[in-house]
Design a protein around this motif. Structure first.
Motif, PDB file in Angstrom:
ATOM      1  N   MET A   1       0.842  -1.196   0.000  1.00 49.72           N
ATOM      2  CA  MET A   1       0.000   0.000   0.000  1.00 49.72           C
ATOM      3  C   MET A   1       0.882   1.252   0.000  1.00 49.72           C
ATOM      4  SD  MET A   1      -3.049   0.879   2.678  1.00 49.72           S
ATOM      5  CE  MET A   1      -4.565   1.524   2.037  1.00 49.72           C
ATOM      6  N   THR A   2       0.481   2.230  -0.800  1.00 51.13           N
ATOM      7  CA  THR A   2       1.239   3.473  -0.869  1.00 51.13           C
ATOM      8  C   THR A   2       1.015   4.307   0.389  1.00 51.13           C
ATOM      9  OG1 THR A   2       0.997   3.510  -3.261  1.00 51.13           O
ATOM     10  CG2 THR A   2       1.610   5.579  -2.226  1.00 51.13           C
ATOM     11  N   GLN A  31      10.146   1.763   0.066  1.00 55.66           N
ATOM     12  CA  GLN A  31       8.734   1.896   0.456  1.00 55.66           C
ATOM     13  C   GLN A  31       7.985   2.686  -0.621  1.00 55.66           C
ATOM     14  OE1 GLN A  31       6.751   1.235   3.651  1.00 55.66           O
ATOM     15  NE2 GLN A  31       5.268   1.762   2.063  1.00 55.66           N
ATOM     16  N   ASP A  32       6.774   2.268  -0.943  1.00 54.08           N
ATOM     17  CA  ASP A  32       5.960   2.984  -1.913  1.00 54.08           C
ATOM     18  C   ASP A  32       5.326   4.189  -1.201  1.00 54.08           C
ATOM     19  OD1 ASP A  32       4.721   3.607  -4.251  1.00 54.08           O
ATOM     20  OD2 ASP A  32       3.164   2.068  -4.111  1.00 54.08           O
ATOM     21  N   ALA A  33       5.730   5.396  -1.571  1.00 55.51           N
ATOM     22  CA  ALA A  33       5.234   6.591  -0.875  1.00 55.51           C
ATOM     23  C   ALA A  33       4.993   7.718  -1.862  1.00 55.51           C
ATOM     24  CB  ALA A  33       6.248   7.026   0.177  1.00 55.51           C
ATOM     25  N   LYS A  34       4.071   8.606  -1.519  1.00 56.83           N
ATOM     26  CA  LYS A  34       3.854   9.801  -2.344  1.00 56.83           C
ATOM     27  C   LYS A  34       3.644  11.011  -1.450  1.00 56.83           C
ATOM     28  CE  LYS A  34      -1.104   9.115  -2.968  1.00 56.83           C
ATOM     29  NZ  LYS A  34      -2.194   8.854  -3.898  1.00 56.83           N
ATOM     30  N   ALA A  35       4.190  12.147  -1.900  1.00 59.17           N
ATOM     31  CA  ALA A  35       4.067  13.398  -1.149  1.00 59.17           C
ATOM     32  C   ALA A  35       2.689  14.006  -1.400  1.00 59.17           C
ATOM     33  CB  ALA A  35       5.161  14.371  -1.581  1.00 59.17           C
ATOM     34  N   CYS A  36       2.033  14.418  -0.335  1.00 63.11           N
ATOM     35  CA  CYS A  36       0.694  15.002  -0.437  1.00 63.11           C
ATOM     36  C   CYS A  36       0.630  16.297   0.375  1.00 63.11           C
ATOM     37  CB  CYS A  36      -0.358  14.043   0.110  1.00 63.11           C
ATOM     38  SG  CYS A  36      -0.408  12.456  -0.736  1.00 63.11           S
ATOM     39  N   MET A  37      -0.380  17.103   0.073  1.00 60.92           N
ATOM     40  CA  MET A  37      -0.656  18.285   0.902  1.00 60.92           C
ATOM     41  C   MET A  37      -2.152  18.541   0.887  1.00 60.92           C
ATOM     42  SD  MET A  37       0.912  21.335  -1.446  1.00 60.92           S
ATOM     43  CE  MET A  37       0.402  21.577  -3.145  1.00 60.92           C
ATOM     44  N   GLN A  38      -2.610  19.323   1.867  1.00 60.67           N
ATOM     45  CA  GLN A  38      -4.041  19.528   2.027  1.00 60.67           C
ATOM     46  C   GLN A  38      -4.549  20.780   1.306  1.00 60.67           C
ATOM     47  OE1 GLN A  38      -5.691  18.645   5.977  1.00 60.67           O
ATOM     48  NE2 GLN A  38      -3.602  18.171   6.599  1.00 60.67           N
ATOM     49  N   THR A  39      -3.984  21.084   0.183  1.00 61.18           N
ATOM     50  CA  THR A  39      -4.460  22.180  -0.647  1.00 61.18           C
ATOM     51  C   THR A  39      -4.020  21.859  -2.067  1.00 61.18           C
ATOM     52  OG1 THR A  39      -4.490  24.585  -0.951  1.00 61.18           O
ATOM     53  CG2 THR A  39      -2.376  23.633  -0.398  1.00 61.18           C
ATOM     54  N   ASN A  40      -4.492  22.632  -3.037  1.00 61.37           N
ATOM     55  CA  ASN A  40      -3.967  22.398  -4.378  1.00 61.37           C
ATOM     56  C   ASN A  40      -2.814  23.358  -4.622  1.00 61.37           C
ATOM     57  OD1 ASN A  40      -5.060  24.886  -5.146  1.00 61.37           O
ATOM     58  ND2 ASN A  40      -6.952  23.949  -5.850  1.00 61.37           N
ATOM     59  N   ALA A  41      -2.031  23.074  -5.644  1.00 64.10           N
ATOM     60  CA  ALA A  41      -0.799  23.838  -5.903  1.00 64.10           C
ATOM     61  C   ALA A  41      -1.066  25.331  -6.091  1.00 64.10           C
ATOM     62  CB  ALA A  41      -0.081  23.266  -7.113  1.00 64.10           C
ATOM     63  N   GLU A  42      -2.216  25.677  -6.686  1.00 66.78           N
ATOM     64  CA  GLU A  42      -2.515  27.110  -6.919  1.00 66.78           C
ATOM     65  C   GLU A  42      -2.676  27.867  -5.604  1.00 66.78           C
ATOM     66  OE1 GLU A  42      -5.206  24.916  -9.112  1.00 66.78           O
ATOM     67  OE2 GLU A  42      -3.089  24.598  -9.590  1.00 66.78           O
ATOM     68  N   ASN A  43      -3.182  27.169  -4.578  1.00 70.01           N
ATOM     69  CA  ASN A  43      -3.456  27.845  -3.304  1.00 70.01           C
ATOM     70  C   ASN A  43      -2.292  27.834  -2.322  1.00 70.01           C
ATOM     71  OD1 ASN A  43      -5.994  28.487  -4.194  1.00 70.01           O
ATOM     72  ND2 ASN A  43      -6.957  26.691  -3.282  1.00 70.01           N
TER      73      ASN A  43
END
Length: 198
Positions: A1-2, A31-43
């Motif tokens: 699982m990612t 490890q299968d990982a991805k960077a995330c954030m709680q907004t979109n790139a424009e904001n």
């Protein structure tokens, strides 16, 4: 699982670059990982946008619902600062430099919180301990985050560990003048173009 690596709900440079850095470390360790954030790139705030652009980093992808996901939290450990349905996610790791929050887990996890000025400083130590080389662009992001969080070493939360990390990261990132980098970030942070007077 990612594993989705995510920072707090109002992403600053530390939470954004820490998500990128921890993802790089986990990926290097298989490890299968991805960077995330709680907004979109424009904001994203102007300072973080400048840092991503300057070092050629891709903005983490937006995560809005954490249900059913495996999460690694960076720069926070409070449920209120997490993505929606964080209680329906499995938190597998936390790397932070704030007080310990109210996130609980069913299993033991790697939880690393240190009294330093920036999560980037903690991650710098983790790369060294793992014997993993920090990619040049990732080092640039971490460097910028430490300068931002410690207000160029003037914050009362700044420690010798933060200064030592900056010293090593600037060489990896190829940044000769950290003062100039900080001033660029400060200008971006205080830019008022397009902000309503109110």
């Amino acid at each position: 699982m990612t594993v989705s690596v995510v920072g707090h709900s109002s992403p600053d440079t530390d939470s954004v670059t820490s998500a990128i850095a921890l993802t790089a470390l986990l990926t290097a360790q298989g490890q299968d990982a991805k960077a995330c954030m709680q907004t979109n790139a424009e904001n994203l705030n102007p300072e973080s946008k400048l840092v991503l652009e300057k070092f050629g980093l891709t903005a983490p992808e937006q995560i809005s619902d954490a249900a059913g996901k495996q999460l690694a939290l960076v720069d926070f450990s409070d449920i209120a600062q997490g993505p929606e349905n964080i209680s329906a996610a499995e938190v597998v790791m936390i790397v932070d430099h704030h007080k310990i929050g109210d996130v609980t887990t069913n299993n033991p996890i790697l939880f690393r919180a240190e009294p330093v000025g920036c999560t980037g400083t903690v991650l710098h130590k983790m790369f060294k301990e793992a014997g993993v080389a920090i990619p040049k662009n990732v080092a640039g992001g971490m460097l910028a985050a430490i300068l931002s969080d410690t207000v160029n070493f003037k914050s009362p939360t700044c420690t010798e560990d933060d200064k030592a990390a900056v010293n090593e990261l600037k060489n990896v990132a190829g940044v000769e003048d950290t003062e100039a980098l900080f001033m660029d970030m400060l200008k971006a942070k205080s830019a008022v173009a397009g902000v309503p007077a109110k």
